[in-house]
Design a protein around this motif. Sequence first.
Motif, PDB file in Angstrom:
ATOM      1  N   ILE A  17       0.818  -1.159  -0.313  1.00  0.00           N
ATOM      2  CA  ILE A  17      -0.137   0.220   0.192  1.00  0.00           C
ATOM      3  C   ILE A  17       0.852   1.418  -0.028  1.00  0.00           C
ATOM      4  N   ILE A  18       1.691   1.296   0.854  1.00  0.00           N
ATOM      5  CA  ILE A  18       2.774   2.240   0.779  1.00  0.00           C
ATOM      6  C   ILE A  18       3.280   2.310  -0.635  1.00  0.00           C
ATOM      7  N   ALA A  19       3.824   1.660  -1.507  1.00  0.00           N
ATOM      8  CA  ALA A  19       4.439   1.845  -2.567  1.00  0.00           C
ATOM      9  C   ALA A  19       3.886   1.970  -3.411  1.00  0.00           C
ATOM     10  N   PHE A  20       2.576   1.903  -3.425  1.00  0.00           N
ATOM     11  CA  PHE A  20       1.596   2.058  -4.093  1.00  0.00           C
ATOM     12  C   PHE A  20       1.602   3.862  -4.080  1.00  0.00           C
ATOM     13  N   ILE A  21       1.210   4.424  -2.637  1.00  0.00           N
ATOM     14  CA  ILE A  21       1.041   5.490  -3.091  1.00  0.00           C
ATOM     15  C   ILE A  21       2.437   6.486  -3.151  1.00  0.00           C
ATOM     16  N   ALA A  22       3.535   5.224  -3.012  1.00  0.00           N
ATOM     17  CA  ALA A  22       4.525   6.709  -3.032  1.00  0.00           C
ATOM     18  C   ALA A  22       4.985   6.357  -4.764  1.00  0.00           C
ATOM     19  N   ASN A  23       4.374   5.450  -5.672  1.00  0.00           N
ATOM     20  CA  ASN A  23       4.500   5.929  -6.736  1.00  0.00           C
ATOM     21  C   ASN A  23       3.580   6.589  -7.210  1.00  0.00           C
ATOM     22  N   LEU A  24       2.726   7.090  -6.861  1.00  0.00           N
ATOM     23  CA  LEU A  24       1.733   7.419  -7.614  1.00  0.00           C
ATOM     24  C   LEU A  24       1.637   9.420  -6.728  1.00  0.00           C
ATOM     25  N   SER A  25       2.689   9.496  -5.801  1.00  0.00           N
ATOM     26  CA  SER A  25       3.353  10.535  -5.046  1.00  0.00           C
ATOM     27  C   SER A  25       4.145  11.288  -5.750  1.00  0.00           C
ATOM     28  N   PHE A  26       5.083  10.310  -6.230  1.00  0.00           N
ATOM     29  CA  PHE A  26       6.783  10.598  -6.460  1.00  0.00           C
ATOM     30  C   PHE A  26       7.186  10.532  -8.045  1.00  0.00           C
ATOM     31  N   GLY A  27       7.777  11.575  -8.387  1.00  0.00           N
ATOM     32  CA  GLY A  27       8.045  11.501  -9.869  1.00  0.00           C
ATOM     33  C   GLY A  27       9.435  12.774 -10.039  1.00  0.00           C
ATOM     34  N   ALA A  28       8.761  12.940 -11.290  1.00  0.00           N
ATOM     35  CA  ALA A  28       9.181  14.682 -11.398  1.00  0.00           C
ATOM     36  C   ALA A  28       9.065  15.327 -10.722  1.00  0.00           C
ATOM     37  N   SER A  29       7.631  15.569 -10.419  1.00  0.00           N
ATOM     38  CA  SER A  29       7.641  16.522 -10.015  1.00  0.00           C
ATOM     39  C   SER A  29       5.932  15.802  -8.564  1.00  0.00           C
ATOM     40  N   ALA A  30       7.284  15.664  -7.183  1.00  0.00           N
ATOM     41  CA  ALA A  30       6.304  15.405  -5.859  1.00  0.00           C
ATOM     42  C   ALA A  30       4.406  16.283  -5.438  1.00  0.00           C
ATOM     43  N   MET A  31       3.931  14.922  -5.094  1.00  0.00           N
ATOM     44  CA  MET A  31       2.190  15.649  -5.073  1.00  0.00           C
ATOM     45  C   MET A  31       2.190  15.431  -3.384  1.00  0.00           C
TER      46      MET A  31
END
Length: 339
Positions: A17-31
């Motif tokens: 669950i943490i990995a899924f949320i992190a995958n959606l939250s972080f990238g070129a810009s953090a959300m």
Amino acid sequence: MNGRRYPAMAGILAIAIIAFIANLSFGASAMSPRSVVAALFAFDPDNYDHFVVLYQRLPRALIAVFLGAVMACGGAVLQGLTRNPLASPGILGVSSGAMLFVVIAAFLLDVPSQGQGVAAILGGFFGFLNCLLVTRLIVSSKEPHGLAFILSGAVLSMLHGAIANAIMLSSPSRRSDFLSWATGNINHVYVERLRDFWWLGALGLVMLLAMARPLTLITLGRDKAASAGVDVTRITWLSIGAVVVSVSVAVAICGPIGFVGLVTPHIVRPLVGASFRLALPANAVLGAAICLLADLAARSAFAPHVLNTGIMMDLLGGIVFAVIVKRYYLSTSERGAWR
């Protein structure tokens, strides 16, 4: 062990669950997680971040979950049936055979995307049966499970990959479309392939779960399983068929990514035991988490450049492969567990 299994399952689920949320939250810009939830459940067409989450990061995350689940379960079943700690779809020719047939279908036969899934399944069976045939030509055993089995799969995988690359080189105009895919690439542009093929992978996993009890008995010994009323040959080939189908469609979606199918069963086995009733769900969830984290690392570790997830997996997989070989083949104290 019994008292630790369910807390371990809860821990694995929490990591996923943490990995899924992190995958959606972080990238070129953090959300923030709050923005991610808003994008999923209260989509605002005027919010650019919502578009990024819904149309780029979410498809990648879903592909990673699918890939990790089928590869990890496939590796667990193959390791159990062959009683070989190095067995995995990526090593026994399944992934490379599927890749080869997809390339043949696309480049030589001009088969559209939907038909490439069928080609991948045929290629998966071709690769595994080739590995089995070569091993039986080398050794006399009807149930190959030793180092010869792994070496046969490794050599055939390299051969399949070389042929696929040669075919791609023959058409420079189309090579760029498949070059990234051939190295294992979790990418939102492949979401249509996920939409077309996910149900085949899910069907394969359901079949494996339905056969969890007889599969567990077979791993304890074929004679013991037969004495308990298990049709060993039928269950073995049905489970291998389910693995090949599910893994092959995963390859059709995003190319061959092999590390997760090798290492995840080794992490799960000490935590939940050898029973496939718990091991299969645990492998599916942890495999998904590993792919999600690998995809996040591939997008973030070398920013602004994005690395293919398959390359990131291979960087780790080579080290893990060497450790497993040393432990199970070069250490005499560990050999009995798989012999």
